[in-house]
Design a protein around this motif. Structure first.
Motif, mmCIF file in Angstrom:
data_model
loop_
_atom_site.group_PDB
_atom_site.id
_atom_site.type_symbol
_atom_site.label_atom_id
_atom_site.label_comp_id
_atom_site.label_asym_id
_atom_site.label_seq_id
_atom_site.Cartn_x
_atom_site.Cartn_y
_atom_site.Cartn_z
ATOM 1 N N LEU A 121 28.396 -28.717 -3.706
ATOM 2 C CA LEU A 121 29.792 -28.520 -3.344
ATOM 3 C C LEU A 121 30.729 -28.998 -4.450
ATOM 4 C CD1 LEU A 121 31.287 -27.311 -1.096
ATOM 5 C CD2 LEU A 121 31.122 -29.416 0.196
ATOM 6 N N SER A 170 29.435 -15.841 2.469
ATOM 7 C CA SER A 170 29.775 -17.026 1.671
ATOM 8 C C SER A 170 30.626 -18.001 2.472
ATOM 9 C CB SER A 170 30.459 -16.633 0.364
ATOM 10 O OG SER A 170 31.689 -16.038 0.619
ATOM 11 N N ALA A 171 31.433 -17.464 3.379
ATOM 12 C CA ALA A 171 32.205 -18.352 4.247
ATOM 13 C C ALA A 171 31.271 -19.183 5.124
ATOM 14 C CB ALA A 171 33.161 -17.550 5.110
ATOM 15 N N GLY A 174 29.603 -21.849 3.037
ATOM 16 C CA GLY A 174 30.538 -22.917 2.711
ATOM 17 C C GLY A 174 30.922 -23.763 3.909
ATOM 18 N N VAL A 175 31.138 -23.105 5.026
ATOM 19 C CA VAL A 175 31.529 -23.832 6.229
ATOM 20 C C VAL A 175 30.460 -24.831 6.625
ATOM 21 C CG1 VAL A 175 31.853 -23.600 8.700
ATOM 22 C CG2 VAL A 175 33.102 -22.117 7.141
ATOM 23 N N VAL A 178 30.636 -27.837 4.240
ATOM 24 C CA VAL A 178 31.777 -28.711 4.500
ATOM 25 C C VAL A 178 31.612 -29.517 5.785
ATOM 26 C CG1 VAL A 178 34.221 -28.728 5.095
ATOM 27 C CG2 VAL A 178 33.427 -27.350 3.196
ATOM 28 N N LEU B 121 38.194 -30.988 -3.407
ATOM 29 C CA LEU B 121 36.907 -30.611 -2.851
ATOM 30 C C LEU B 121 35.763 -31.276 -3.609
ATOM 31 C CD1 LEU B 121 35.945 -29.080 -0.526
ATOM 32 C CD2 LEU B 121 36.129 -26.962 -1.800
ATOM 33 N N SER B 122 35.944 -31.422 -4.914
ATOM 34 C CA SER B 122 34.894 -32.027 -5.731
ATOM 35 C C SER B 122 34.728 -33.519 -5.442
ATOM 36 C CB SER B 122 35.198 -31.846 -7.217
ATOM 37 O OG SER B 122 35.177 -30.491 -7.558
ATOM 38 N N TRP B 125 33.743 -35.931 -0.991
ATOM 39 C CA TRP B 125 32.594 -36.602 -0.371
ATOM 40 C C TRP B 125 31.850 -37.492 -1.341
ATOM 41 C CZ3 TRP B 125 33.786 -31.444 0.511
ATOM 42 C CH2 TRP B 125 34.266 -31.180 1.785
ATOM 43 N N GLY B 174 38.776 -28.105 5.930
ATOM 44 C CA GLY B 174 37.706 -27.798 4.986
ATOM 45 C C GLY B 174 37.460 -26.313 4.839
ATOM 46 N N VAL B 175 37.489 -25.609 5.947
ATOM 47 C CA VAL B 175 37.240 -24.168 5.910
ATOM 48 C C VAL B 175 38.263 -23.466 5.019
ATOM 49 C CG1 VAL B 175 37.384 -22.064 7.266
ATOM 50 C CG2 VAL B 175 36.024 -23.983 8.085
ATOM 51 N N VAL B 178 37.406 -24.170 1.336
ATOM 52 C CA VAL B 178 36.239 -23.434 0.859
ATOM 53 C C VAL B 178 36.535 -21.946 0.700
ATOM 54 C CG1 VAL B 178 33.940 -22.649 1.498
ATOM 55 C CG2 VAL B 178 34.542 -25.040 1.758
ATOM 56 N N VAL B 179 37.084 -21.372 1.744
ATOM 57 C CA VAL B 179 37.348 -19.932 1.706
ATOM 58 C C VAL B 179 38.360 -19.586 0.612
ATOM 59 C CG1 VAL B 179 38.294 -17.985 2.985
ATOM 60 C CG2 VAL B 179 36.744 -19.584 4.115
ATOM 61 N N ASP B 182 36.778 -19.944 -2.868
ATOM 62 C CA ASP B 182 35.858 -18.834 -3.053
ATOM 63 C C ASP B 182 36.614 -17.573 -3.438
ATOM 64 O OD1 ASP B 182 33.095 -19.718 -2.169
ATOM 65 O OD2 ASP B 182 33.017 -17.524 -1.974
ATOM 66 N N ILE B 202 38.957 -16.319 12.764
ATOM 67 C CA ILE B 202 38.010 -17.344 13.202
ATOM 68 C C ILE B 202 38.680 -18.323 14.152
ATOM 69 C CG2 ILE B 202 36.636 -19.321 12.475
ATOM 70 C CD1 ILE B 202 36.089 -17.856 9.857
#
Lengths: 213, 213
Positions: A121, A170-171, A174-175, A178, B121-122, B125, B174-175, B178-179, B182, B202
Motif C-alpha cells: 500500500l 482494483s477498487a 484496494g478496499v 485499506v 496513504l503511504s 499505517w 480510505g475507500v 484508494v479509488v 488509482d 457503493i
DNA sequence: GTATTTAGACCGACTGGTCAGTTCAAATAC
DNA sequence: GTATTTGAACTGACCAGTCGGTCTAAATAC
C-alpha cells in the motif's frame, strides 16, 4: 558463482539452489518485509536486515545482488503467494461465491503477511522508483484474477452488465487492503469476521443493486 | 489556506511572522508535499526541497527546526485544509446529502492536493516514525467529521441502526483515497464524475440495503 | 527627503556522521 | 571437496544540520 546445473541431484532446487540457501533467502524475505513495512525502504539498512534475519551481512550479498534487487525479488515472491491464494480460492466456484472467497482470501493473506500488505500500500502509487515498473506489473497480475471473476459474473448475469470490470476489481483489491490494515493497526481486537462481513456487505449489496435493472 | 492572520498592527503578525516568511513557508510546503509524494520522506533531501521551493537550504532551517518538524507541520497544514473542506461541505445538509457532499469534497481535495493524499496513504499505517502520533491524531480529526455525519444518519433513521459508525467512517475515508489515487495514477483520463458516481453507488446502495430491515 | 539603524529573513559552503556496497580469508555445513 | 556462511574492514557517496555572512525593508534620526 551460480555453479550448480539443473537436474544434478534431488537435494537441489530447479534453479540449482540448495534447500539451505532457500531457507536463508526465506529468512531474509521475512526480515526485509517486516523492516520495510515498519520503516520504509530507505530507512531500512542492510545491516538491520541481516541482524533480524539472524545472518551475516555478507550472506545478504551472497544471496542477492543488491538491496534493491532483494526488494524486487521480495515483491515477486509476495505477490506470487497472493495470486496463488487468489487462484486457489476461486477455483471451481460460481461468480458470487468466488467473490466472497476472494475477499476472504485477501483478508487472510493480509492477516498472515501484514507487513507485506503494508509495504504494498505504501509503494503502490509511488512514482519514480526503480522497482515501480515491477510493482505495477505484479499488481496487474493479482488484480487480473479478481477481474476475471468479476467478468465471469457479468457474463453469467450475476453482476450488472455496465459494471466497469477493471475499476471494480482494483477498487475491491484496494478496499480490502485499506480496511484490513485499518483493522490490524487501529482495531486489532476486532474479530476478523466483523471486518469480513463489512467488506462483503459492501460488495454484495452493490452487486445486488446493480443486478436488478 | 494558512492565510495571514487578521489584525496586524505593525509589520509583523501576531506570532511574529511576516508576510514574506509566510510566503516562503507556503512554498516550502508545496515543494515538500510534491517531493515526498514522489519519493517518500527519506529519499527526499532538504537540498531538493530547497531547490524546488526556490530558496536556499539555510532558509529551510530558518523556518523549520528540522526536516521532520517540517514534515509534521506539513501534515497539520494539509489535514487542516481537508477537515475544513469536510466541515464546509456538510454544513446544514441532511445526512444522505451530506454523505454525498463528503465524498465529493474528498475526491476534489485529492484531485487538488494529490501529492498530499499520496503521502497520507503511504504513511498512514507506518509504525515507528516520530510523527506517527501526530498523523494518528490528525486522521482522527478528519474521520470524526465523517463519523458525525454517519451518526446523524443513524439517529435520523436514514442509515441502519446497527451500522458500525467508526468502521464505516474510516472505510469511507480510505475507500475514497484508494479509488481516487488509482484513478489519478492509473486512469487519469477517466472523468471525475465516473469515479464520483462509482463511490457514491457503493455508499448509497449500502445505506439503502441496510436501511431496509 | 535622505541617511542610518535594526532585525528579521535568507544564503550556501562546510562538517561530521551514516550507510550501501565490496572484498576476502577463515569457518562451517552438506 | 564444494557450497554456503561468517564477520570484519574499507571506501566513496551522500546528506542533515550548522554557521558566519549578506540582503531587505521598515523605522527612526537628522
Amino acid at each position: 558463482m551460480m555453479g550448480l546445473r539443473a537436474g544434478m541431484t534431488r537435494r537441489h532446487g530447479v534453479d540449482g539452489r540448495s534447500a539451505r540457501r532457500d531457507a536463508t533467502r526465506q529468512k531474509l524475505f521475512e526480515a526485509t518485509m517486516a523492516l520495510i513495512a515498519e520503516q520504509g525502504f530507505s530507512d531500512t539498512t542492510v545491516d538491520q536486515i541481516a541482524e533480524r534475519a539472524g545472518v551475516a551481512k555478507g550472506t545478504v550479498y551472497y544471496n542477492f545482488a543488491s538491496k534493491s534487487v532483494l526488494f524486487e525479488e521480495l515483491l515477486r515472491y509476495g505477490v506470487g503467494l497472493l495470486t496463488a491464494d487468489f487462484t486457489a480460492a476461486v477455483a471451481g466456484l460460481p461468480p458470487v461465491d468466488a467473490m466472497a472467497a476472494l475477499v476472504r482470501a485477501e483478508l487472510a493473506f493480509i492477516q498472515r503477511y501484514r507487513s507485506f500488505a503494508q509495504l504494498l500500500l505504501s509503494e503502490m502509487w509511488r512514482t519514480q522508483r526503480d522497482w515501480q515498473q515491477t510493482l505495477r506489473l505484479l499488481r496487474e497480475e493479482a488484480i487480473t484474477v479478481i477481474a476475471e471473476t468479476v467478468q465471469a459474473g457479468v457474463d453469467s448475469g450475476d453482476f450488472a452488465a455496465d459494471l466497469d470490470v477493471r475499476l471494480s476489481a482494483s477498487a475491491l483489491f484496494g478496499v480490502c487492503l485499506v480496511v484490513a490494515l485499518d483493522w490490524l493497526v487501529f482495531n486489532p481486537e476486532q474479530p476478523i469476521e466483523q471486518v469480513e462481513s463489512a467488506v462483503l456487505a459492501i460488495v454484495r449489496s452493490r452487486a445486488a443493486v446493480n443486478a436488478q435493472p
